[in-house]
Design an enzyme around this catalytic site. Structure first.
Site, short mmCIF file in Angstrom:
data_model
loop_
_atom_site.label_atom_id
_atom_site.label_comp_id
_atom_site.label_asym_id
_atom_site.label_seq_id
_atom_site.Cartn_x
_atom_site.Cartn_y
_atom_site.Cartn_z
N ARG A 161 1.49 -3.92 1.33
CA ARG A 161 0.22 -3.47 1.91
C ARG A 161 -0.03 -4.19 3.24
O ARG A 161 -0.50 -3.60 4.21
CB ARG A 161 -0.95 -3.76 0.94
CG ARG A 161 -0.86 -3.05 -0.41
CD ARG A 161 -0.91 -1.55 -0.26
NE ARG A 161 -2.06 -1.15 0.53
CZ ARG A 161 -3.29 -0.97 0.05
NH1 ARG A 161 -3.51 -1.09 -1.25
NH2 ARG A 161 -4.30 -0.61 0.83
N HIS A 172 -5.71 7.92 -0.38
CA HIS A 172 -5.50 6.48 -0.18
C HIS A 172 -4.25 6.29 0.68
O HIS A 172 -3.21 5.81 0.19
CB HIS A 172 -5.38 5.79 -1.53
CG HIS A 172 -5.53 4.30 -1.49
ND1 HIS A 172 -5.82 3.59 -0.33
CD2 HIS A 172 -5.42 3.36 -2.47
CE1 HIS A 172 -5.88 2.30 -0.61
NE2 HIS A 172 -5.64 2.13 -1.90
N CYS A 201 -0.31 0.97 -8.06
CA CYS A 201 -0.99 0.50 -6.85
C CYS A 201 -1.80 -0.77 -7.10
O CYS A 201 -2.11 -1.50 -6.16
CB CYS A 201 -1.90 1.61 -6.33
SG CYS A 201 -3.10 2.17 -7.55
N ARG A 216 -13.74 2.11 3.25
CA ARG A 216 -13.55 2.53 1.85
C ARG A 216 -14.87 3.11 1.37
O ARG A 216 -15.89 2.41 1.33
CB ARG A 216 -13.12 1.35 0.99
CG ARG A 216 -13.08 1.67 -0.49
CD ARG A 216 -12.39 0.61 -1.32
NE ARG A 216 -10.96 0.61 -1.09
CZ ARG A 216 -10.06 0.04 -1.92
NH1 ARG A 216 -10.47 -0.58 -3.02
NH2 ARG A 216 -8.78 0.09 -1.64
N GLN A 264 -2.23 2.92 0.87
CA GLN A 264 -1.41 2.64 -0.31
C GLN A 264 -0.07 3.37 -0.20
O GLN A 264 0.99 2.80 -0.49
CB GLN A 264 -2.15 3.09 -1.58
CG GLN A 264 -1.39 2.83 -2.86
CD GLN A 264 -1.19 1.34 -3.11
OE1 GLN A 264 -2.14 0.58 -3.05
NE2 GLN A 264 0.03 0.92 -3.40
N ASP A 305 -1.20 5.15 -12.18
CA ASP A 305 -2.45 4.55 -11.66
C ASP A 305 -3.46 4.57 -12.81
O ASP A 305 -3.20 5.15 -13.87
CB ASP A 305 -2.94 5.38 -10.45
CG ASP A 305 -4.16 4.77 -9.77
OD1 ASP A 305 -4.47 3.58 -10.02
OD2 ASP A 305 -4.82 5.47 -8.98
N1 CP Z 1 -4.31 -0.84 -4.39
C1 CP Z 1 -5.47 -1.15 -3.79
O1 CP Z 1 -5.98 -0.41 -2.93
O2 CP Z 1 -5.99 -2.31 -4.18
P1 CP Z 1 -7.48 -2.79 -3.86
O3 CP Z 1 -8.42 -1.83 -4.52
O4 CP Z 1 -7.56 -4.17 -4.44
O5 CP Z 1 -7.69 -2.79 -2.37
N1 NVA Z 2 -7.30 5.47 -8.10
C1 NVA Z 2 -7.83 4.12 -7.98
C2 NVA Z 2 -7.05 3.35 -6.97
C3 NVA Z 2 -7.49 1.94 -6.77
C4 NVA Z 2 -6.69 1.24 -5.73
C5 NVA Z 2 -9.29 4.19 -7.60
O1 NVA Z 2 -9.66 5.00 -6.75
O2 NVA Z 2 -10.08 3.43 -8.17
#
Ligand code: CP
Ligand code: NVA
Length: 339
Positions: free
Chosen positions: A315, A153, A287, A125, A156, A247
């Protein structure tokens, strides 16, 4: 403003098999439509068999494999989902401090070349997608999974597709509305929806629409009459939809823009009134993490039409399936099997 893009069916011309034997999942686009179908079917099976615990046929499927979690940003679902996935499949997890692995201490390529000597797969990440590509380019052995970047992502989207399938059955021709930022979650959802034949309508304020490159990529992988409609009117997007997705207005890394974003997105909150414009049985998707009172009202996300914790649960199942496929513990479809 409303732009409709009826995506031509990619059919057998699907661009490639899962990338380099699915060595990377930097994007949903690294899967073919058949690869996505295979991953979802395996995830559903793993979900059914989870109650068998150590007696599940897959409980040693990844024995001898290890996963490194390298996270530049916070995470609950993705990180913990991967940890539990590896435990339940008999593999192990290591979590090198992100400041050591992804910081300025050494080149990303050197991190990749070191990790590939010890481990099978890294879930990463980070910020720019280009950082993931740099890592993936530097190694021929390490599997690399995008655990969220600024742009995409994919993990997700896998869970979202499984959730849609569970609730709607065949999702070909189903209408999904996405209200809010044309961000990383929206991009991966668009890629996956196109592969599954979903009609996706996205409503975003000016300046925050889905990138044109995402629509172009969706066109390349679309099947079964998939559509992408971009507009700026949440009611237009939601009308008659089978599901409504939103989101956060400010993603991780965009905190400095929060005030301006709150203003721009204020008319894009998913309220009970907005949900009333959707189909009679429409459900709500997010999400997570969510900000109640910003992008969604509490009565929607905490109400009977909310699917958000199914998405969160899924997930785990989809990440297990992805790991098994990428590590050769389950077969990808052959290219010839494309319809
Ligand atoms: N939806 C999602 O990716 O959650 P986290 O940021 O908690 O991993
Ligand atoms: N769009 C959000 C998703 C988090 C799971 C972010 O990138 O923070």
């Amino acid at each position: 403003m409303s732009t409709t893009d009826t995506l031509p069916d990619a059919g057998v011309a699907a661009p490639s098999p899962p990338s380099a034997s699915a060595r990377t999942c930097l994007s949903v686009l690294d899967l073919t439509p058949d690869g996505l179908e295979t991953c979802l079917a395996l995830a559903a099976k793993l979900k059914r068999e989870r109650g068998m615990g150590a007696d599940a046929p897959t409980s040693r499927a990844l024995a001898g494999h290890s996963l490194a979690l390298l996270f530049d940003k916070p995470s609950l679902r993705t990180r913990t989902g991967f940890e539990i996935a590896m435990q339940e499949l008999g593999g192990i997890v290591t979590c090198p401090p992100s400041a050591d692995a992804l910081g300025t201490r050494e080149a990303l390529a050197d991190v990749a070349r070191t990790l590939e000597r010890w481990i099978s797969v890294a879930a990463i990440r980070t910020f720019q997608q280009s950082r993931l590509r740099e890592i993936a380019r530097a190694t021929t052995r390490l599997r690399v999974v995008n655990a969220l970047t600024n742009e995409e992502h994919p993990c997700q989207a896998l869970a979202d597709c499984l959730t849609l399938r569970e609730r709607l059955g065949d999702v070909r021709g189903a209408t999904l509305a996405y209200v809010g930022d044309g961000n990383n979650v929206a991009t991966s959802l668009t890629h996956a929806a196109a592969m599954l034949g979903v009609r996706l309508r996205l409503a975003s304020p000016a300046g925050y629409a889905l990138p044109a490159a995402t629509v172009a990529a969706a066109r390349r992988v679309a099947r079964h009459g998939a559509e992408v409609v971009l507009c700026d009117d949440p009611v237009e997007a939601v009308r008659g939809a089978d599901a409504v997705y939103t989101d956060v207005w400010t993603s991780m890394g965009q905190e400095a823009e929060a005030t301006g974003r709150r203003e721009a997105f204020e008319p894009y909150r998913v309220t009970g009134d907005l949900m009333a414009q959707a189909g009679r049985d429409a459900f709500f998707m997010h999400c997570l993490p969510a900000h109640r009172g910003e992008e969604v009202d509490p009565d929607v996300i905490d109400g009977p039409r909310s699917a958000v914790f199914d998405q969160a649960e899924n997930r785990l199942h989809t990440q297990k399936a992805l790991l098994m496929l990428m590590l050769g513990a389950a077969p990808w479809p052959s290219r010839a099997s494309a319809p």
